[in-house]
Scaffold this motif. Structure first.
Motif, PDB file in Angstrom:
ATOM      1  N   SER A  66       0.875  -1.004  -0.035  1.00 16.03           N
ATOM      2  CA  SER A  66      -0.050   0.288  -0.030  1.00 16.03           C
ATOM      3  C   SER A  66       1.029   1.149   0.054  1.00 16.03           C
ATOM      4  O   SER A  66       2.455   0.765  -0.121  1.00 16.03           O
ATOM      5  CB  SER A  66      -1.118  -0.473   1.674  1.00 16.03           C
ATOM      6  OG  SER A  66      -0.184   0.417   2.052  1.00 16.03           O
ATOM      7  N   CYS A  67      -0.542   2.686  -0.180  1.00 16.50           N
ATOM      8  CA  CYS A  67       1.138   3.331  -0.096  1.00 16.50           C
ATOM      9  C   CYS A  67       1.278   3.999   1.316  1.00 16.50           C
ATOM     10  O   CYS A  67       2.228   4.236   1.202  1.00 16.50           O
ATOM     11  CB  CYS A  67       0.213   4.745  -0.698  1.00 16.50           C
ATOM     12  SG  CYS A  67       0.447   5.830  -0.010  1.00 16.50           S
ATOM     13  N   THR A  92      -5.515  15.563   4.624  1.00 19.42           N
ATOM     14  CA  THR A  92      -4.565  14.631   4.070  1.00 19.42           C
ATOM     15  C   THR A  92      -5.370  13.321   4.989  1.00 19.42           C
ATOM     16  O   THR A  92      -6.048  13.528   6.323  1.00 19.42           O
ATOM     17  CB  THR A  92      -3.430  14.488   4.371  1.00 19.42           C
ATOM     18  OG1 THR A  92      -3.003  13.342   3.424  1.00 19.42           O
ATOM     19  CG2 THR A  92      -2.948  13.900   5.091  1.00 19.42           C
ATOM     20  N   PHE A  93      -5.151  11.916   4.276  1.00 25.96           N
ATOM     21  CA  PHE A  93      -5.469  11.195   4.952  1.00 25.96           C
ATOM     22  C   PHE A  93      -5.073  10.772   5.715  1.00 25.96           C
ATOM     23  O   PHE A  93      -4.046  11.082   6.276  1.00 25.96           O
ATOM     24  CB  PHE A  93      -5.250   9.947   3.474  1.00 25.96           C
ATOM     25  CG  PHE A  93      -5.983   8.569   4.047  1.00 25.96           C
ATOM     26  CD1 PHE A  93      -6.807   8.474   4.165  1.00 25.96           C
ATOM     27  CD2 PHE A  93      -5.079   7.321   3.806  1.00 25.96           C
ATOM     28  CE1 PHE A  93      -7.877   6.554   4.745  1.00 25.96           C
ATOM     29  CE2 PHE A  93      -5.713   6.584   4.077  1.00 25.96           C
ATOM     30  CZ  PHE A  93      -6.384   6.302   4.501  1.00 25.96           C
ATOM     31  N   SER A  95      -2.763   7.955   6.874  1.00 26.09           N
ATOM     32  CA  SER A  95      -1.117   7.411   6.520  1.00 26.09           C
ATOM     33  C   SER A  95       0.183   8.724   6.953  1.00 26.09           C
ATOM     34  O   SER A  95       0.904   7.733   6.855  1.00 26.09           O
ATOM     35  CB  SER A  95      -1.203   6.573   5.836  1.00 26.09           C
ATOM     36  OG  SER A  95      -2.269   6.300   5.232  1.00 26.09           O
ATOM     37  N   VAL A 138       1.569  16.339   0.105  1.00 24.77           N
ATOM     38  CA  VAL A 138       0.552  15.384  -0.592  1.00 24.77           C
ATOM     39  C   VAL A 138       0.217  16.112  -2.274  1.00 24.77           C
ATOM     40  O   VAL A 138       0.268  17.331  -1.477  1.00 24.77           O
ATOM     41  CB  VAL A 138      -0.689  15.192   0.429  1.00 24.77           C
ATOM     42  CG1 VAL A 138      -1.455  14.575  -0.479  1.00 24.77           C
ATOM     43  CG2 VAL A 138      -0.147  14.658   1.632  1.00 24.77           C
ATOM     44  N   ASP A 164       3.759  12.301  -0.470  1.00 29.34           N
ATOM     45  CA  ASP A 164       3.280  11.661  -0.068  1.00 29.34           C
ATOM     46  C   ASP A 164       2.315  11.352  -2.018  1.00 29.34           C
ATOM     47  O   ASP A 164       1.416  12.024  -1.306  1.00 29.34           O
ATOM     48  CB  ASP A 164       1.799  11.792   0.737  1.00 29.34           C
ATOM     49  CG  ASP A 164       0.691  10.906   0.601  1.00 29.34           C
ATOM     50  OD1 ASP A 164       0.086  10.317   0.069  1.00 29.34           O
ATOM     51  OD2 ASP A 164       0.633   9.942   1.952  1.00 29.34           O
ATOM     52  N   GLN A 167      -2.223   9.646  -5.061  1.00 29.39           N
ATOM     53  CA  GLN A 167      -3.325  10.425  -5.639  1.00 29.39           C
ATOM     54  C   GLN A 167      -2.777  10.894  -7.391  1.00 29.39           C
ATOM     55  O   GLN A 167      -3.412  10.926  -8.271  1.00 29.39           O
ATOM     56  CB  GLN A 167      -3.566  11.509  -4.853  1.00 29.39           C
ATOM     57  CG  GLN A 167      -4.224  11.276  -4.071  1.00 29.39           C
ATOM     58  CD  GLN A 167      -5.478  12.408  -3.314  1.00 29.39           C
ATOM     59  OE1 GLN A 167      -5.308  13.401  -4.069  1.00 29.39           O
ATOM     60  NE2 GLN A 167      -5.645  11.943  -1.469  1.00 29.39           N
ATOM     61  N   SER A 188      -0.140   4.798  -3.790  1.00 27.75           N
ATOM     62  CA  SER A 188      -0.503   3.849  -3.931  1.00 27.75           C
ATOM     63  C   SER A 188      -1.919   3.669  -5.138  1.00 27.75           C
ATOM     64  O   SER A 188      -1.937   4.053  -6.119  1.00 27.75           O
ATOM     65  CB  SER A 188      -2.220   4.784  -2.977  1.00 27.75           C
ATOM     66  OG  SER A 188      -3.115   3.838  -2.847  1.00 27.75           O
ATOM     67  N   HIS A 190      -4.931   2.003  -4.400  1.00 30.95           N
ATOM     68  CA  HIS A 190      -5.711   1.103  -3.881  1.00 30.95           C
ATOM     69  C   HIS A 190      -6.605   1.659  -4.799  1.00 30.95           C
ATOM     70  O   HIS A 190      -6.499   2.041  -5.629  1.00 30.95           O
ATOM     71  CB  HIS A 190      -6.221   2.917  -2.409  1.00 30.95           C
ATOM     72  CG  HIS A 190      -7.201   1.950  -1.777  1.00 30.95           C
ATOM     73  ND1 HIS A 190      -8.420   2.486  -2.336  1.00 30.95           N
ATOM     74  CD2 HIS A 190      -7.257   1.069  -0.844  1.00 30.95           C
ATOM     75  CE1 HIS A 190      -9.355   1.570  -0.946  1.00 30.95           C
ATOM     76  NE2 HIS A 190      -9.074   1.176  -0.467  1.00 30.95           N
ATOM     77  N   GLY A 200      -2.652  -1.384  -2.867  1.00 25.12           N
ATOM     78  CA  GLY A 200      -0.984  -1.456  -3.568  1.00 25.12           C
ATOM     79  C   GLY A 200      -0.423  -0.333  -2.980  1.00 25.12           C
ATOM     80  O   GLY A 200      -1.229   0.464  -3.542  1.00 25.12           O
TER      81      GLY A 200
HETATM   82  C1  LIG Z   1      -5.068   6.435  -0.579  1.00 27.51           C
HETATM   83  C2  LIG Z   1      -4.086   7.854   0.240  1.00 27.51           C
HETATM   84  C3  LIG Z   1      -3.275   7.108   0.966  1.00 27.51           C
HETATM   85  C4  LIG Z   1      -3.134   5.693   1.142  1.00 27.51           C
HETATM   86  O1  LIG Z   1      -3.024   5.208   0.059  1.00 27.51           O
HETATM   87  P1  LIG Z   1      -3.235   3.465   0.683  1.00 27.51           P
HETATM   88  O2  LIG Z   1      -2.115   2.539  -0.492  1.00 27.51           O
HETATM   89  O3  LIG Z   1      -4.319   2.851   0.640  1.00 27.51           O
HETATM   90  O4  LIG Z   1      -2.009   2.909   1.546  1.00 27.51           O
HETATM   91  C5  LIG Z   1      -2.433   7.880   1.322  1.00 27.51           C
HETATM   92  N1  LIG Z   1      -1.961   9.098   1.245  1.00 27.51           N
HETATM   93  C6  LIG Z   1      -3.509   9.760   0.436  1.00 27.51           C
HETATM   94  C7  LIG Z   1      -3.317  11.153   0.631  1.00 27.51           C
HETATM   95  C8  LIG Z   1      -3.914   8.950  -0.361  1.00 27.51           C
HETATM   96  O5  LIG Z   1      -5.061  10.038  -0.489  1.00 27.51           O
END
Ligand SMILES: *Cc1c(COP(=O)(O)O)cnc(C)c1O
Length: 384
Positions: A66-67, A92-93, A95, A138, A164, A167, A188, A190, A200
């Motif tokens: 994953s990301c 942001t997300f 993660s 991001v 990051d 996207q 990512s 996903h 992924g």
């Molecule tokens: C989708 C996303 C992630 C997480 O991605 P995964 O592959 O689901 O771990 C992290 N940061 C941002 C900005 C995202 O949009």
């Protein structure tokens, strides 16, 4: 609620917010994987890594689960420790912050700039302390953040820069691919992203000095990769690490999706441009704002968003779209004000732009094949 013919009907003709992209070649790719090696690091993985590397100025790439996993690898690679600070966006997300908090580092949340909702360089600079070790940026919505300015800030203060790039596959800034600016970048795949393999990701390693250690972390902290290359007789445990690599099943699916990046990007940009062209005349006048992208922005149409002036307008728009059976969604909650964000991190100021966007930013359906005319008709009516 018991479904009747009306609700079933309304479900089936709803405009979905997102539909995971499929090339049609996935079954064949998966069938091929099933005839051979299925654990990670095989032919399909190498094919993906080579394609991704070519897309990113030949930087070494490791496929990840994953990301999030790629960001966690970044935190390990940069030796982040308890008390270290990493400046991250609040908008942001999870993660983008949790990957560093997992190493005991403190995410320091900085506000966004309103025009594209990416991290504001002025706020980043204000957030720097003697403990700051890195900045994680991001590329929101698949459009580059102020990457030149942020890179200059990182350079001037001796900080590491992590992109990051979850996207931003297929996007660039003045022709230079996003994911090639930072020391490290995390992508990512996903199912909600432009191209995907269910779950992924990938780590792009732009700092050559980090490559060898990245391979070790990726293989559970062993030097197995050197053994695979025939450089050593036996492999052994030499460092921290985890099982970061995806199986060949994911890689097999991803390899066919990667072939379509340009096509998907073009289709999404077309949709994005259409939204922009049709909605621009209605924007401003104290009701809502559209994204404002400067020159050199090669975005990938990942997200199209509107920012309403107040929450009430955003709510009324969402309700009106729902009546037309069109799904629209807000996006991130301000990460600095979440239970874990407050406990594990620190905010640089109140992040007013992020707070406003939490309530007032609405994303429109965006995927190749969406009935955009229907979305636009409903949106025009709702915005009139
Ligand atoms: C989708 C996303 C992630 C997480 O991605 P995964 O592959 O689901 O771990 C992290 N940061 C941002 C900005 C995202 O949009």
């Amino acid at each position: 609620m018991i479904p009747d013919s009306r609700t079933v009907g309304s479900l089936s003709d709803a405009v979905e917010f997102h539909r995971p992209y499929l090339t049609g070649r996935e079954p064949a790719a998966l069938a091929e994987v099933l005839t051979g090696t299925m654990h990670g690091g095989g032919t399909a993985t190498r094919r993906c890594q080579d394609m991704l590397s070519r897309m990113h100025n030949d930087a070494p790439v490791l496929l990840t689960l994953s990301c999030t996993a790629a960001l966690e690898m970044s935190a390990l690679l940069l030796d982040l420790r308890p008390g270290d600070e990493v400046i991250v966006p609040s908008f942001t997300f999870v993660s983008s912050a949790s990957a560093f908090a997992l190493r005991g580092a403190v995410p320091v949340f900085a506000d966004a700039r309103p025009e594209d909702m990416t991290i504001d360089p002025v706020q980043v600079e204000a957030a720097i302390t003697p403990r700051t070790k890195a900045i994680c940026v991001v590329h929101y919505a698949g459009a580059p953040c102020a990457i030149d300015e942020l890179k200059a800030i990182a350079g001037a203060h001796g900080l590491r820069l992590i992109e990051d790039a979850a996207q931003s596959i297929g996007a660039d800034f003045y022709g230079r691919p996003l994911g090639t600016f930072g020391d490290l970048a995390a992508v990512s795949f996903h199912a909600t992203k432009n191209i995907h393999c269910g779950e992924g990701g990938a780590l792009i390693i732009n700092d050559p000095e980090l490559v060898e250690r990245a391979e070790v972390l990726w293989e559970k902290g062993t030097n197995r990769k050197r053994w695979v290359r025939g450089e050593i007789d036996k492999y052994t445990w030499i460092d921290l690490g985890s099982s970061f690599l995806p199986s060949e099943l994911q890689a097999g699916m991803l390899s066919v999706q990667l072939e379509d990046v340009e096509r998907v990007t073009a289709a999404r940009r077309d949709l994005w441009d259409t939204y922009m062209r049709e909605l621009a005349p209605l924007s401003g006048s104290g009701r809502f704002e559209l994204p404002q992208l400067g020159p050199g922005i090669g975005h990938n149409g990942h997200i199209f968003f509107l920012r309403f002036t107040d929450m009430d307008r955003a709510d009324r728009f969402t309700a009106s779209m729902a009546e037309a059976r069109i799904k629209v969604f807000r996006h991130y909650v301000a990460l600095h004000d979440t239970p874990a964000g407050r406990r594990l991190g620190r905010a640089n100021g109140d992040c007013p732009v992020t707070r406003h966007a939490e309530n007032c930013l609405i994303r429109l359906p965006m995927w190749p094949g969406v009935d955009i005319q229907r979305v636009l008709d409903a949106a025009m009516k709702a915005l009139a």
